[in-house]
Write a protein that holds these residues in place. Structure first.
Motif, PDB file in Angstrom:
ATOM      1  N   ILE A   1       0.837  -1.205   0.000  1.00  0.00           N
ATOM      2  CA  ILE A   1       0.000   0.000   0.000  1.00  0.00           C
ATOM      3  C   ILE A   1       0.872   1.255   0.000  1.00  0.00           C
ATOM      4  O   ILE A   1       0.554   2.239  -0.686  1.00  0.00           O
ATOM      5  CB  ILE A   1      -0.983  -0.017   1.181  1.00  0.00           C
ATOM      6  N   GLU A   2       1.988   1.239   0.700  1.00  0.00           N
ATOM      7  CA  GLU A   2       2.911   2.375   0.683  1.00  0.00           C
ATOM      8  C   GLU A   2       3.465   2.598  -0.721  1.00  0.00           C
ATOM      9  O   GLU A   2       3.574   3.739  -1.176  1.00  0.00           O
ATOM     10  CB  GLU A   2       4.044   2.155   1.671  1.00  0.00           C
ATOM     11  N   ILE A   3       3.812   1.523  -1.401  1.00  0.00           N
ATOM     12  CA  ILE A   3       4.304   1.624  -2.779  1.00  0.00           C
ATOM     13  C   ILE A   3       3.203   2.188  -3.676  1.00  0.00           C
ATOM     14  O   ILE A   3       3.439   3.086  -4.486  1.00  0.00           O
ATOM     15  CB  ILE A   3       4.807   0.255  -3.292  1.00  0.00           C
ATOM     16  N   MET A   4       1.997   1.677  -3.512  1.00  0.00           N
ATOM     17  CA  MET A   4       0.867   2.165  -4.315  1.00  0.00           C
ATOM     18  C   MET A   4       0.627   3.657  -4.044  1.00  0.00           C
ATOM     19  O   MET A   4       0.334   4.416  -4.966  1.00  0.00           O
ATOM     20  CB  MET A   4      -0.389   1.352  -4.006  1.00  0.00           C
ATOM     21  N   SER A   5       0.773   4.057  -2.811  1.00  0.00           N
ATOM     22  CA  SER A   5       0.589   5.456  -2.447  1.00  0.00           C
ATOM     23  C   SER A   5       1.566   6.351  -3.199  1.00  0.00           C
ATOM     24  O   SER A   5       1.184   7.405  -3.721  1.00  0.00           O
ATOM     25  CB  SER A   5       0.768   5.617  -0.934  1.00  0.00           C
ATOM     26  N   ARG A   6       2.820   5.923  -3.274  1.00  0.00           N
ATOM     27  CA  ARG A   6       3.833   6.695  -4.021  1.00  0.00           C
ATOM     28  C   ARG A   6       3.517   6.719  -5.517  1.00  0.00           C
ATOM     29  O   ARG A   6       3.544   7.770  -6.153  1.00  0.00           O
ATOM     30  CB  ARG A   6       5.223   6.103  -3.802  1.00  0.00           C
ATOM     31  N   VAL A   7       3.238   5.547  -6.081  1.00  0.00           N
ATOM     32  CA  VAL A   7       3.023   5.436  -7.526  1.00  0.00           C
ATOM     33  C   VAL A   7       1.779   6.215  -7.972  1.00  0.00           C
ATOM     34  O   VAL A   7       1.799   6.915  -8.969  1.00  0.00           O
ATOM     35  CB  VAL A   7       2.926   3.953  -7.955  1.00  0.00           C
TER      36      VAL A   7
ATOM     37  N   ILE B   1      -9.026  -2.196  -2.497  1.00  0.00           N
ATOM     38  CA  ILE B   1      -8.201  -1.509  -3.488  1.00  0.00           C
ATOM     39  C   ILE B   1      -8.199  -2.301  -4.794  1.00  0.00           C
ATOM     40  O   ILE B   1      -7.704  -3.421  -4.853  1.00  0.00           O
ATOM     41  CB  ILE B   1      -6.767  -1.312  -2.971  1.00  0.00           C
ATOM     42  N   LYS B   2      -8.778  -1.679  -5.821  1.00  0.00           N
ATOM     43  CA  LYS B   2      -8.825  -2.270  -7.164  1.00  0.00           C
ATOM     44  C   LYS B   2      -8.550  -1.173  -8.182  1.00  0.00           C
ATOM     45  O   LYS B   2      -8.764   0.008  -7.912  1.00  0.00           O
ATOM     46  CB  LYS B   2     -10.202  -2.866  -7.449  1.00  0.00           C
ATOM     47  N   GLN B   3      -8.147  -1.588  -9.371  1.00  0.00           N
ATOM     48  CA  GLN B   3      -7.843  -0.628 -10.423  1.00  0.00           C
ATOM     49  C   GLN B   3      -9.034   0.284 -10.712  1.00  0.00           C
ATOM     50  O   GLN B   3      -8.879   1.479 -10.889  1.00  0.00           O
ATOM     51  CB  GLN B   3      -7.406  -1.357 -11.690  1.00  0.00           C
ATOM     52  N   LYS B   4     -10.232  -0.276 -10.704  1.00  0.00           N
ATOM     53  CA  LYS B   4     -11.411   0.530 -11.029  1.00  0.00           C
ATOM     54  C   LYS B   4     -11.774   1.518  -9.924  1.00  0.00           C
ATOM     55  O   LYS B   4     -12.537   2.451 -10.162  1.00  0.00           O
ATOM     56  CB  LYS B   4     -12.605  -0.380 -11.350  1.00  0.00           C
TER      57      LYS B   4
ATOM     58  N   ARG C   1       1.050   4.140 -14.929  1.00  0.00           N
ATOM     59  CA  ARG C   1       1.223   3.972 -13.476  1.00  0.00           C
ATOM     60  C   ARG C   1       1.190   2.487 -13.096  1.00  0.00           C
ATOM     61  O   ARG C   1       1.848   2.081 -12.147  1.00  0.00           O
ATOM     62  CB  ARG C   1       0.163   4.750 -12.712  1.00  0.00           C
ATOM     63  N   HIS C   2       0.444   1.689 -13.836  1.00  0.00           N
ATOM     64  CA  HIS C   2       0.427   0.249 -13.581  1.00  0.00           C
ATOM     65  C   HIS C   2       1.829  -0.328 -13.791  1.00  0.00           C
ATOM     66  O   HIS C   2       2.322  -1.096 -12.964  1.00  0.00           O
ATOM     67  CB  HIS C   2      -0.595  -0.443 -14.487  1.00  0.00           C
ATOM     68  N   LEU C   3       2.480   0.057 -14.883  1.00  0.00           N
ATOM     69  CA  LEU C   3       3.837  -0.429 -15.140  1.00  0.00           C
ATOM     70  C   LEU C   3       4.808   0.075 -14.080  1.00  0.00           C
ATOM     71  O   LEU C   3       5.687  -0.673 -13.636  1.00  0.00           O
ATOM     72  CB  LEU C   3       4.301  -0.017 -16.536  1.00  0.00           C
TER      73      LEU C   3
ATOM     74  N   THR D   1      -4.529  -6.381 -10.843  1.00  0.00           N
ATOM     75  CA  THR D   1      -5.390  -5.198 -10.864  1.00  0.00           C
ATOM     76  C   THR D   1      -6.112  -4.952  -9.539  1.00  0.00           C
ATOM     77  O   THR D   1      -7.033  -4.141  -9.492  1.00  0.00           O
ATOM     78  CB  THR D   1      -6.429  -5.320 -11.989  1.00  0.00           C
ATOM     79  N   SER D   2      -5.682  -5.644  -8.495  1.00  0.00           N
ATOM     80  CA  SER D   2      -6.247  -5.402  -7.169  1.00  0.00           C
ATOM     81  C   SER D   2      -5.183  -5.739  -6.133  1.00  0.00           C
ATOM     82  O   SER D   2      -4.228  -6.485  -6.417  1.00  0.00           O
ATOM     83  CB  SER D   2      -7.494  -6.254  -6.932  1.00  0.00           C
ATOM     84  N   LEU D   3      -5.366  -5.214  -4.950  1.00  0.00           N
ATOM     85  CA  LEU D   3      -4.416  -5.497  -3.874  1.00  0.00           C
ATOM     86  C   LEU D   3      -4.363  -6.996  -3.584  1.00  0.00           C
ATOM     87  O   LEU D   3      -3.280  -7.558  -3.425  1.00  0.00           O
ATOM     88  CB  LEU D   3      -4.799  -4.715  -2.613  1.00  0.00           C
TER      89      LEU D   3
END
Length: 71
Positions: free
Chosen positions: A6-12, A24-27, A36-38, A61-63
């Motif tokens: 989640i910390e990584i996702m927060s930065r990205v 947490i999902k892409q949609k 951002r996905h890459l 595409t989801s946590l």
């Protein structure tokens, strides 16, 4: 592990952790686009010393799915 992802996702995704939905999902994330996905995949590969196959990347595409592929 979940908190680190989640910390990584927060930065990205440039979102505070507190703004992430419970599921947490892409949609559910407005700025989760292909670039951002890459970037997310690259960050995850570096953080967890893993390499993902293209098929896996497409499905991450989801946590929950990300966690399952890292395990």
């Amino acid at each position: 592990m979940k908190e680190q992802i989640i910390e990584i996702m927060s930065r990205v995704f440039e979102l505070p952790v507190s703004d992430f939905p419970e599921d947490i999902k892409q949609k559910n994330i407005d700025n989760w686009d292909s670039l951002r996905h890459l970037n997310l995949i690259i960050e995850l590969e570096e953080a967890f010393d893993k390499s993902f196959e293209p098929e896996e990347i497409a499905e991450m595409t989801s946590l929950d799915k990300i966690i399952s592929y890292i395990k």
